[in-house]
Design an enzyme around this catalytic site. Sequence first.
Site, short mmCIF file in Angstrom:
data_model
loop_
_atom_site.label_atom_id
_atom_site.label_comp_id
_atom_site.label_asym_id
_atom_site.label_seq_id
_atom_site.Cartn_x
_atom_site.Cartn_y
_atom_site.Cartn_z
N GLU A 97 44.94 39.33 36.44
CA GLU A 97 45.22 38.31 37.44
C GLU A 97 43.99 37.57 37.96
O GLU A 97 44.05 36.37 38.24
CB GLU A 97 45.98 38.92 38.62
CG GLU A 97 47.44 39.25 38.34
CD GLU A 97 47.63 40.65 37.76
OE1 GLU A 97 48.77 41.14 37.76
OE2 GLU A 97 46.63 41.24 37.30
N GLU A 131 52.03 46.91 36.24
CA GLU A 131 52.33 47.42 37.58
C GLU A 131 53.69 48.12 37.62
O GLU A 131 53.87 49.09 38.36
CB GLU A 131 52.27 46.28 38.60
CG GLU A 131 50.85 45.82 38.90
CD GLU A 131 50.80 44.66 39.85
OE1 GLU A 131 50.21 44.82 40.94
OE2 GLU A 131 51.35 43.59 39.54
#
Length: 260
Positions: A134, A114
């Site tokens: 995740e 990210e």
Amino acid sequence: MTDYTNLTLSINHHTAIVTLNNPPAHTWTMDSLQALKQLIADLNAKDDVYALIIRGDGEKFFSAGADLNNFADGDKGHAISMAIAFGEAFEALSAYRGVSIAVINGYAMGGGLECALACDIRIAEEHAQMALPETGVGLLPCAGGTQNLPWLVGEGWAKRMILCGERVDANTALRIGLVEEITAKGEGLTAAQALAQKVAKQSPVAVSYSKALIQAARDTPPAQNLILEREAFVKLFDTKDQCEGVQAFLEKRKPNWQNK
């Protein structure tokens, strides 16, 4: 400038190089996320820095993202604080007024990827591995991953990586548009510096205006952005760099940018 937790900053001419340094996997902490936000603010105030390169120390990890030990106790209050810190840090990186280049020199997982997604350009070394894993541990990307990834690779590949937990190598990342360039192992920084040198030849004010317009295309209708584009073009005539750029071209010399 000041000390930045788990981040090493060096400035060479017009380029800032930020090295993630939290061994062994350069995971992000509350302190390092706040440090990144402050670092970006400090660089935004330096008129003579036009580009930012971010990479991981060593050759194994760019960043493995968040340390899952932070979420082992199920404390929702702590989760809120970390989510806000991640968001604020990477949104600050995305809004950096210059050009940001991520050198993915190893594993870029979760919040690590990210971070790279928040940059303008991504260069992957040939051994790099990228993933947003995740959902495999009952979480989801909360630092821009669900928004930035599909913008780059399309909805299908974003769903493969986020919903299916699919990991991609450098060649796949290049093919799907996740990265813009691949280099040999250890050569990513050199490639990023060469790109930063190209940035330094452009008017930093014009680059900043142009970057904001390009990124506005994500959430603003083209009809509105076309108006903003013309307005920004005219605003450049109030800058010293616009006059310098035109005069340098006519006089067949290199421009002396002031970022003003």
